[in-house]
Design a protein around this motif. Sequence first.
Motif, short mmCIF file in Angstrom:
data_model
loop_
_atom_site.label_atom_id
_atom_site.label_comp_id
_atom_site.label_asym_id
_atom_site.label_seq_id
_atom_site.Cartn_x
_atom_site.Cartn_y
_atom_site.Cartn_z
N ARG A 1 47.57 44.67 44.80
CA ARG A 1 47.27 43.49 45.70
C ARG A 1 45.16 43.06 45.81
NH1 ARG A 1 49.46 39.49 49.85
NH2 ARG A 1 48.37 37.26 48.85
N PRO B 1 48.40 30.97 45.92
CA PRO B 1 48.75 32.18 44.84
C PRO B 1 49.21 32.80 45.62
CG PRO B 1 46.63 32.05 46.82
CD PRO B 1 47.36 30.46 46.30
N GLY B 2 49.98 33.81 44.02
CA GLY B 2 50.91 34.71 44.28
C GLY B 2 50.49 36.17 44.31
N LEU B 3 50.77 36.27 44.49
CA LEU B 3 50.64 38.18 44.94
C LEU B 3 49.40 39.33 44.61
CD1 LEU B 3 53.37 40.27 45.91
CD2 LEU B 3 51.80 39.50 47.12
N GLN B 4 49.30 38.61 43.11
CA GLN B 4 47.88 39.07 41.85
C GLN B 4 47.53 37.71 41.54
OE1 GLN B 4 48.32 41.84 41.94
NE2 GLN B 4 48.34 42.33 40.06
N GLY C 1 43.86 36.91 39.74
CA GLY C 1 43.23 37.99 40.03
C GLY C 1 42.16 38.40 38.89
N ALA C 2 42.70 39.48 38.52
CA ALA C 2 42.34 40.50 37.88
C ALA C 2 41.31 39.82 36.62
CB ALA C 2 43.47 41.74 37.16
N ARG C 3 41.99 39.27 35.93
CA ARG C 3 40.70 38.36 35.13
C ARG C 3 39.45 38.00 35.29
NH1 ARG C 3 46.19 35.85 32.12
NH2 ARG C 3 46.27 37.58 30.54
N GLU D 1 39.28 40.02 46.11
CA GLU D 1 39.25 38.94 44.64
C GLU D 1 39.48 38.36 43.07
OE1 GLU D 1 36.43 37.14 44.14
OE2 GLU D 1 36.85 35.81 46.62
N GLY D 2 39.85 40.02 43.11
CA GLY D 2 39.71 40.24 41.48
C GLY D 2 38.97 41.55 40.83
N LEU D 3 39.27 41.77 39.64
CA LEU D 3 38.47 42.53 38.74
C LEU D 3 37.42 43.34 39.69
CD1 LEU D 3 39.65 45.19 36.94
CD2 LEU D 3 38.09 43.95 35.30
N VAL E 1 44.14 34.34 42.82
CA VAL E 1 43.10 33.93 43.88
C VAL E 1 43.51 32.72 43.50
CG1 VAL E 1 42.11 36.23 44.05
CG2 VAL E 1 41.89 33.96 42.26
#
Lengths: 170, 245
Positions: free
Chosen positions: B61, A90-93, A61-63, B64-66, A95
């Motif tokens: 967690r 999707p796992g915890l981190q 997700g963070a990407r 959506e994301g960053l 999407v």
Amino acid sequence: MPFIPVIGFLGTDYMKIRDDFKVVKDPYSGEDYVVVPPIIPDVAVIHGLKGDRFGGVTVLGARNDRLLATAARKTIAVIEDLVEPGEVLPGLQEVYVAPVHVDAVVVAPGGAHPTECPGRYEIDAGHIMTYLTAAKDEASFQNYLETYITGPADHEAYLEKVGFRPSEWK
Amino acid sequence: MGSSQTESFEKMIGAISRLLKNGEMVVTGTLSPLPAAGCLLAKHTHAPDLEPMLYGDPENRLSEGLHEFFGVAQKGKVDVFFLSGLQIDRQGSINLSVIGDYDHPKLRLPGGAGSAMLYSMSRRTILFTMTHTKKLFVPKVDFVNAAAFDGETRTPWRRGGLSHVVTPLCVMKFDEDRKRVVLDSLLPGVTLDQVVENTGFDLDVAGREIPVMEPLTEEEQSALRGPVLEKMRTIYPLVCRMIWG
């Protein structure tokens, strides 16, 4: 969207070098806002842990890979594992990126090397150093390209060349 | 680590930790191991109700994301954010884009990403840098990616700006009245001359008594090398191996 307002650009030097950043009046408050045009990549390449043959993939997700996939004209998903559609959870981190946003799926275990694939393998710091050193001048960079990029016949040969083996994977 | 002596980066983490207040929501972005450790240290010592939102934290967690981070900041939920720059000037402006002339640069850098928005939408911003030199602390940055304040015509939506600057030598603070960076305290073992010699602008030290930061307490030291380091290894494994071993 044709453009979006972005807060914080007034008073920075972006306004001197980016003539596509415009100041408009907010029709609601009357305040000045900077608006910017959208970035629409021709092709986005995203990397995920799991995916199915229809293009459903789970990505970190963070990407912002889902955002990239939805913005680009064409999206290629590189995945570590090909699984059945029902198993793309999707796992915890992570999407989920739906098949509608993905045009092609490439199954390439180790495909994120030399960067990391969280949950699978870490960044290859040694190889990143090799790359950084090689990138310092034209001749050594050409040498790098020949050794690691154009030289190896395929991805497997590349992984072999850089000494990255599936046994090191979690 | 191996030694019981406090390393320079540990003093910086201590300084960052002490700048954070209990209950604040503190967000760290990419490439911010010292701020992340500072948040965790604060939470393990004087600020148990601190809400850290650390980029890269496997326990954090997101739905959506960053870009959700940015949304949270725009909503006004972020009390403290951290930024850095290859140049920082007396007005607290940061440069992440280019050294030299924009069209004929000596060095082209990755750019400011969301720094302009975050600088204006976080309640306060702490700048941090791993080096303290005249090349970094310049009278005026070559390119303003993000400004600490909006000058005379204050933008109505601006929420905050520069609070402090933490370096391996000292802590500086932003003088709200004069809109400039001034020296606040020295890190233990650092002299005033060292700071002045390595800073490219006037830090307003004439006639002022500059305090030296209290060394890390035993509680801070053991939290830092215990639970904080343990958690840090899950967020910044490579950095932790490099600096702590």
